[in-house]
Design a protein around this motif. Sequence first.
Motif, PDB file in Angstrom:
ATOM      1  N   SER A 148       0.861  -1.255  -0.092  1.00  0.00           N
ATOM      2  CA  SER A 148      -0.425   0.178  -0.056  1.00  0.00           C
ATOM      3  C   SER A 148       1.172   1.508  -0.130  1.00  0.00           C
ATOM      4  O   SER A 148       1.792   1.203   0.134  1.00  0.00           O
ATOM      5  N   LEU A 149       0.308   1.761   0.618  1.00  0.00           N
ATOM      6  CA  LEU A 149       1.154   4.007   0.250  1.00  0.00           C
ATOM      7  C   LEU A 149       1.695   4.241   1.087  1.00  0.00           C
ATOM      8  O   LEU A 149       2.804   4.465   1.427  1.00  0.00           O
ATOM      9  N   ALA A 150       1.440   3.288   2.337  1.00  0.00           N
ATOM     10  CA  ALA A 150       2.123   3.109   3.680  1.00  0.00           C
ATOM     11  C   ALA A 150       3.365   2.161   3.906  1.00  0.00           C
ATOM     12  O   ALA A 150       3.667   3.085   4.335  1.00  0.00           O
ATOM     13  N   HIS A 151       3.477   1.627   2.433  1.00  0.00           N
ATOM     14  CA  HIS A 151       4.377   1.117   3.245  1.00  0.00           C
ATOM     15  C   HIS A 151       5.753   1.806   1.696  1.00  0.00           C
ATOM     16  O   HIS A 151       6.694   1.669   2.828  1.00  0.00           O
ATOM     17  N   PHE A 152       5.121   2.609   1.306  1.00  0.00           N
ATOM     18  CA  PHE A 152       6.286   3.397   0.616  1.00  0.00           C
ATOM     19  C   PHE A 152       6.964   4.329   1.741  1.00  0.00           C
ATOM     20  O   PHE A 152       8.696   4.010   1.348  1.00  0.00           O
ATOM     21  N   PRO A 153       7.220   4.908   2.590  1.00  0.00           N
ATOM     22  CA  PRO A 153       7.418   5.795   3.302  1.00  0.00           C
ATOM     23  C   PRO A 153       7.614   4.978   4.190  1.00  0.00           C
ATOM     24  O   PRO A 153       9.820   5.549   4.786  1.00  0.00           O
ATOM     25  N   GLN A 154       7.768   3.521   4.538  1.00  0.00           N
ATOM     26  CA  GLN A 154       8.753   3.139   5.684  1.00  0.00           C
ATOM     27  C   GLN A 154       9.350   2.714   4.791  1.00  0.00           C
ATOM     28  O   GLN A 154      10.746   2.484   5.687  1.00  0.00           O
ATOM     29  N   PHE A 155       9.406   1.698   3.570  1.00  0.00           N
ATOM     30  CA  PHE A 155      10.862   1.580   2.514  1.00  0.00           C
ATOM     31  C   PHE A 155      11.720   2.377   2.841  1.00  0.00           C
ATOM     32  O   PHE A 155      12.716   2.272   3.088  1.00  0.00           O
ATOM     33  N   LEU A 156      10.976   3.466   2.384  1.00  0.00           N
ATOM     34  CA  LEU A 156      12.456   4.666   2.605  1.00  0.00           C
ATOM     35  C   LEU A 156      12.765   4.394   4.215  1.00  0.00           C
ATOM     36  O   LEU A 156      14.596   5.752   3.523  1.00  0.00           O
ATOM     37  N   GLN A 157      12.298   5.409   5.010  1.00  0.00           N
ATOM     38  CA  GLN A 157      13.129   5.376   6.272  1.00  0.00           C
ATOM     39  C   GLN A 157      14.025   3.833   6.028  1.00  0.00           C
ATOM     40  O   GLN A 157      15.178   4.093   7.412  1.00  0.00           O
ATOM     41  N   PHE A 158      13.193   2.500   6.225  1.00  0.00           N
ATOM     42  CA  PHE A 158      14.086   2.110   6.330  1.00  0.00           C
ATOM     43  C   PHE A 158      15.491   1.056   5.833  1.00  0.00           C
ATOM     44  O   PHE A 158      16.768   0.755   6.188  1.00  0.00           O
ATOM     45  N   TRP A 159      15.606   1.051   4.359  1.00  0.00           N
ATOM     46  CA  TRP A 159      16.585   1.189   3.578  1.00  0.00           C
ATOM     47  C   TRP A 159      17.742   1.460   3.930  1.00  0.00           C
ATOM     48  O   TRP A 159      18.718   1.662   3.554  1.00  0.00           O
ATOM     49  N   PRO A 160      17.882   3.099   3.836  1.00  0.00           N
ATOM     50  CA  PRO A 160      19.234   4.253   4.569  1.00  0.00           C
ATOM     51  C   PRO A 160      19.690   2.894   5.869  1.00  0.00           C
ATOM     52  O   PRO A 160      21.213   2.759   6.351  1.00  0.00           O
ATOM     53  N   THR A 161      18.680   2.332   6.534  1.00  0.00           N
ATOM     54  CA  THR A 161      19.237   1.728   8.354  1.00  0.00           C
ATOM     55  C   THR A 161      20.130   0.763   7.627  1.00  0.00           C
ATOM     56  O   THR A 161      21.096   0.215   8.600  1.00  0.00           O
ATOM     57  N   ILE A 162      19.656   0.157   6.688  1.00  0.00           N
ATOM     58  CA  ILE A 162      20.580  -1.341   6.205  1.00  0.00           C
ATOM     59  C   ILE A 162      21.251  -1.191   5.130  1.00  0.00           C
ATOM     60  O   ILE A 162      22.021  -2.023   5.013  1.00  0.00           O
ATOM     61  N   HIS A 163      21.348  -0.365   4.437  1.00  0.00           N
ATOM     62  CA  HIS A 163      22.323  -0.250   3.535  1.00  0.00           C
ATOM     63  C   HIS A 163      23.974  -0.171   3.284  1.00  0.00           C
ATOM     64  O   HIS A 163      24.213  -0.614   1.980  1.00  0.00           O
ATOM     65  N   ASP A 164      24.021   0.589   4.304  1.00  0.00           N
ATOM     66  CA  ASP A 164      25.384  -0.294   4.742  1.00  0.00           C
ATOM     67  C   ASP A 164      25.626  -0.676   5.403  1.00  0.00           C
ATOM     68  O   ASP A 164      27.211  -0.991   6.503  1.00  0.00           O
ATOM     69  N   PHE A 165      25.049  -1.653   5.491  1.00  0.00           N
ATOM     70  CA  PHE A 165      25.283  -2.360   6.779  1.00  0.00           C
ATOM     71  C   PHE A 165      26.467  -3.927   6.159  1.00  0.00           C
ATOM     72  O   PHE A 165      26.298  -4.353   5.614  1.00  0.00           O
ATOM     73  N   HIS A 166      27.586  -3.591   6.742  1.00  0.00           N
ATOM     74  CA  HIS A 166      28.387  -5.049   5.856  1.00  0.00           C
ATOM     75  C   HIS A 166      28.887  -6.044   7.198  1.00  0.00           C
ATOM     76  O   HIS A 166      28.913  -6.488   8.160  1.00  0.00           O
ATOM     77  N   LEU A 167      28.621  -7.376   6.217  1.00  0.00           N
ATOM     78  CA  LEU A 167      29.095  -8.548   7.054  1.00  0.00           C
ATOM     79  C   LEU A 167      30.127  -9.104   6.841  1.00  0.00           C
ATOM     80  O   LEU A 167      30.944  -8.139   6.429  1.00  0.00           O
ATOM     81  N   GLN A 168      30.335  -9.957   7.926  1.00  0.00           N
ATOM     82  CA  GLN A 168      32.111 -10.419   8.111  1.00  0.00           C
ATOM     83  C   GLN A 168      32.181 -11.496   7.723  1.00  0.00           C
ATOM     84  O   GLN A 168      31.715 -12.711   8.467  1.00  0.00           O
ATOM     85  N   GLN A 169      32.088 -11.574   6.534  1.00  0.00           N
ATOM     86  CA  GLN A 169      32.524 -13.424   6.312  1.00  0.00           C
ATOM     87  C   GLN A 169      33.307 -14.335   7.042  1.00  0.00           C
ATOM     88  O   GLN A 169      33.205 -15.077   7.189  1.00  0.00           O
ATOM     89  N   ASP A 170      34.212 -13.956   7.532  1.00  0.00           N
ATOM     90  CA  ASP A 170      35.093 -15.003   8.454  1.00  0.00           C
ATOM     91  C   ASP A 170      34.183 -15.304   9.985  1.00  0.00           C
ATOM     92  O   ASP A 170      34.889 -15.665  10.719  1.00  0.00           O
ATOM     93  N   ILE A 171      33.195 -14.063  10.163  1.00  0.00           N
ATOM     94  CA  ILE A 171      32.819 -14.399  11.656  1.00  0.00           C
ATOM     95  C   ILE A 171      31.478 -15.288  11.658  1.00  0.00           C
ATOM     96  O   ILE A 171      30.209 -14.495  11.131  1.00  0.00           O
ATOM     97  N   GLU A 172      31.248 -15.916  12.239  1.00  0.00           N
ATOM     98  CA  GLU A 172      30.054 -16.682  12.715  1.00  0.00           C
ATOM     99  C   GLU A 172      29.057 -15.421  13.365  1.00  0.00           C
ATOM    100  O   GLU A 172      29.535 -14.788  14.193  1.00  0.00           O
ATOM    101  N   ASP A 173      27.265 -15.474  13.099  1.00  0.00           N
ATOM    102  CA  ASP A 173      26.498 -14.929  13.753  1.00  0.00           C
ATOM    103  C   ASP A 173      26.499 -15.865  15.605  1.00  0.00           C
ATOM    104  O   ASP A 173      26.963 -16.861  15.506  1.00  0.00           O
ATOM    105  N   GLU A 174      26.271 -14.901  16.045  1.00  0.00           N
ATOM    106  CA  GLU A 174      26.419 -14.860  17.169  1.00  0.00           C
ATOM    107  C   GLU A 174      24.870 -14.124  17.708  1.00  0.00           C
ATOM    108  O   GLU A 174      24.131 -13.448  18.039  1.00  0.00           O
TER     109      GLU A 174
END
Length: 126
Positions: free
Chosen positions: A81-107
């Motif tokens: 819906s139209l309500a999803h679009f602004p939420q997407f725009l706010q959420f995207w920059p929150t995780i856009h620059d998130f970097h995984l550490q390939q040599d470390i397992e999740d904990e």
Amino acid sequence: MWVGLENPYDDKDYDLFYDFPTINVGNGAHTPFSDAPWVQGRKPRDIALIYDASARKNCKIREALKDGSWISKIKLTNSFSLAHFPQFLQFWPTIHDFHLQQDIEDEIVWKHTVSGQIVDYVPYAT
């Protein structure tokens, strides 16, 4: 024996479980993208309602972040819906620059124990 039965766990069970640990994301191979509180201690599904419009809800962080795969899983149908679009725009920059550490397992670090580990249950000696 279990085929055809419903999942015995519901959202309330998962919410209760995730109240106790802190999730430290390493390579993202084991942590659920939408359901785990890995984005500043919050679950993506609680930050943006795009979860409702997503085609695949159970992918792991590594899979979802690879080439922005989580974006391509959003279905632009009646569930979006139209309500999803602004939420997407706010959420995207929150995780856009998130970097995984390939040599470390999740904990999972348990908040209410001194060691950060689950303490094994030891019954009382009789």
